[in-house]
Design a protein around this motif. Structure first.
Motif, PDB file in Angstrom:
ATOM      1  N   TYR A  30     -13.489 -28.999   9.173  1.00  0.00           N
ATOM      2  CA  TYR A  30     -13.409 -27.893   8.218  1.00  0.00           C
ATOM      3  C   TYR A  30     -12.716 -28.334   6.934  1.00  0.00           C
ATOM      4  O   TYR A  30     -13.128 -27.960   5.831  1.00  0.00           O
ATOM      5  CB  TYR A  30     -12.668 -26.710   8.842  1.00  0.00           C
ATOM      6  N   ASP A  31     -11.689 -29.152   7.065  1.00  0.00           N
ATOM      7  CA  ASP A  31     -10.972 -29.652   5.897  1.00  0.00           C
ATOM      8  C   ASP A  31     -11.905 -30.479   5.015  1.00  0.00           C
ATOM      9  O   ASP A  31     -11.851 -30.406   3.781  1.00  0.00           O
ATOM     10  CB  ASP A  31      -9.782 -30.501   6.358  1.00  0.00           C
ATOM     11  N   TRP A  60     -18.310 -20.409   8.052  1.00  0.00           N
ATOM     12  CA  TRP A  60     -18.724 -20.454   9.460  1.00  0.00           C
ATOM     13  C   TRP A  60     -17.917 -21.485  10.232  1.00  0.00           C
ATOM     14  O   TRP A  60     -17.509 -21.251  11.378  1.00  0.00           O
ATOM     15  CB  TRP A  60     -20.216 -20.784   9.556  1.00  0.00           C
ATOM     16  N   LEU A  61     -17.637 -22.636   9.581  1.00  0.00           N
ATOM     17  CA  LEU A  61     -16.860 -23.675  10.241  1.00  0.00           C
ATOM     18  C   LEU A  61     -15.393 -23.252  10.382  1.00  0.00           C
ATOM     19  O   LEU A  61     -14.728 -23.606  11.356  1.00  0.00           O
ATOM     20  CB  LEU A  61     -16.952 -24.979   9.451  1.00  0.00           C
ATOM     21  N   LYS A  62     -14.920 -22.462   9.438  1.00  0.00           N
ATOM     22  CA  LYS A  62     -13.569 -21.907   9.538  1.00  0.00           C
ATOM     23  C   LYS A  62     -13.473 -20.984  10.745  1.00  0.00           C
ATOM     24  O   LYS A  62     -12.493 -21.012  11.498  1.00  0.00           O
ATOM     25  CB  LYS A  62     -13.228 -21.136   8.261  1.00  0.00           C
ATOM     26  N   GLY A  63     -14.530 -20.171  10.940  1.00  0.00           N
ATOM     27  CA  GLY A  63     -14.561 -19.277  12.096  1.00  0.00           C
ATOM     28  C   GLY A  63     -14.590 -20.039  13.410  1.00  0.00           C
ATOM     29  O   GLY A  63     -13.916 -19.662  14.376  1.00  0.00           O
ATOM     30  N   ASP A  86       2.836 -19.538   6.423  1.00  0.00           N
ATOM     31  CA  ASP A  86       2.603 -18.323   5.654  1.00  0.00           C
ATOM     32  C   ASP A  86       3.299 -18.377   4.297  1.00  0.00           C
ATOM     33  O   ASP A  86       2.767 -17.877   3.289  1.00  0.00           O
ATOM     34  CB  ASP A  86       3.089 -17.101   6.436  1.00  0.00           C
ATOM     35  N   ILE A  87       4.476 -18.978   4.245  1.00  0.00           N
ATOM     36  CA  ILE A  87       5.153 -19.152   2.964  1.00  0.00           C
ATOM     37  C   ILE A  87       4.338 -20.074   2.065  1.00  0.00           C
ATOM     38  O   ILE A  87       4.121 -19.790   0.876  1.00  0.00           O
ATOM     39  CB  ILE A  87       6.572 -19.732   3.178  1.00  0.00           C
ATOM     40  N   VAL A  88       3.841 -21.167   2.630  1.00  0.00           N
ATOM     41  CA  VAL A  88       3.036 -22.117   1.857  1.00  0.00           C
ATOM     42  C   VAL A  88       1.727 -21.466   1.421  1.00  0.00           C
ATOM     43  O   VAL A  88       1.258 -21.680   0.291  1.00  0.00           O
ATOM     44  CB  VAL A  88       2.757 -23.388   2.673  1.00  0.00           C
ATOM     45  N   LEU A  89       1.129 -20.641   2.294  1.00  0.00           N
ATOM     46  CA  LEU A  89      -0.107 -19.944   1.949  1.00  0.00           C
ATOM     47  C   LEU A  89       0.106 -19.012   0.757  1.00  0.00           C
ATOM     48  O   LEU A  89      -0.730 -18.947  -0.155  1.00  0.00           O
ATOM     49  CB  LEU A  89      -0.621 -19.140   3.147  1.00  0.00           C
ATOM     50  N   SER A 148      -2.807 -25.503   6.206  1.00  0.00           N
ATOM     51  CA  SER A 148      -3.867 -25.611   7.211  1.00  0.00           C
ATOM     52  C   SER A 148      -3.450 -26.415   8.429  1.00  0.00           C
ATOM     53  O   SER A 148      -3.708 -26.015   9.569  1.00  0.00           O
ATOM     54  CB  SER A 148      -5.121 -26.248   6.593  1.00  0.00           C
ATOM     55  N   TYR A 149      -2.788 -27.561   8.178  1.00  0.00           N
ATOM     56  CA  TYR A 149      -2.429 -28.441   9.284  1.00  0.00           C
ATOM     57  C   TYR A 149      -1.138 -28.018   9.979  1.00  0.00           C
ATOM     58  O   TYR A 149      -0.629 -28.736  10.849  1.00  0.00           O
ATOM     59  CB  TYR A 149      -2.344 -29.891   8.799  1.00  0.00           C
TER      60      TYR A 149
END
Length: 231
Positions: A31-32, A38-41, A190-193, A210-211
């Protein structure tokens, strides 16, 4: 004979857990590189399937903690929905993320009832989270309604982390350690997001978010495998 069969089943389930974790991480890398909703799902679907597998194990072999693992799985499912919706309708994605963390928080209180120390442990996380969202230049939100939503979300994730710490103090066990690790990773990602979406977005913030986020969900799903362990 029954104990022997149970141990053999545990070994098989552990191997399956590891296979799922490897597949989940491999899918995250794909996904990255490739992207695509769709790949995220599919990437998120792995931690939901892993959680469901371990929920079935708990329900079949343990009479207690059934409500706990159900709520964890519900949180995983809401997380998958949020991952998909975030790229389609941002507000809906945030609401599903919040619902997922509320499910986790309720599950944590099922492990240990409310204690006064919960407040003492949680308060620093709440203050720091609110400060990051509203008191720094890292995150700039012009929409006041959206800012209030994110502040509420920050409180939820901080309470979840605080309760995970408190629960581990009450009882040291493998699954509680994993839950704490997952909660810390949630809080950080979540802070980074928020910084990535409302501050200076970069390749680094994407990688850090993500990671950390997807492994956190998989750790939460995997933790249920150890629900019977006492150490």
């Amino acid at each position: 004979m029954i104990n022997y069969e149970l141990k053999e089943n545990n070994k098989k389930l552990f191997i399956i857990n590891i296979i799922f974790l490897i597949c989940a991480f491999s899918c995250l890398i794909c996904y990255d590189i490739l992207g695509g909703l769709w790949l995220k799902g599919v990437t998120s679907g792995w931690f939901v399937m892993l959680g469901f597998l371990n929920v079935l194990y708990v329900w079949n072999h343990k009479k207690t903690r059934r409500s706990f693992v159900f709520l964890i799985e519900l949180g995983l499912f809401f997380g998958m929905c949020a991952d998909i919706l975030l790229g389609v309708h941002f507000i809906s994605g945030i609401l599903f993320f919040a619902a997922g963390h509320v499910a986790y928080l309720v599950a944590f209180f099922m492990l240990e009832k409310f204690k006064k120390r919960d407040i003492l442990i949680t308060l620093p996380f709440v203050v720091f989270s609110l400060y990051i969202v509203a008191g720094t230049s890292f995150i700039q939100i012009e929409d006041q309604i959206l800012e209030k939503m994110l502040l509420g979300y920050a409180c939820i994730i901080a309470c979840m982390l605080g309760k995970a710490v408190s629960n581990l103090i009450s009882e040291k066990s493998k699954y509680r350690w994993l839950i704490l690790v997952g909660s810390i990773m949630f809080w950080f990602s979540d802070i980074v997001l928020a910084i990535d979406m409302f501050g200076e977005s970069s390749r680094l913030t994407w990688i850090l978010c993500s990671y950390v986020y997807w492994p956190a969900q998989n750790i939460m799903a995997h933790s249920m495998f150890y629900i019977n362990d006492k150490k």
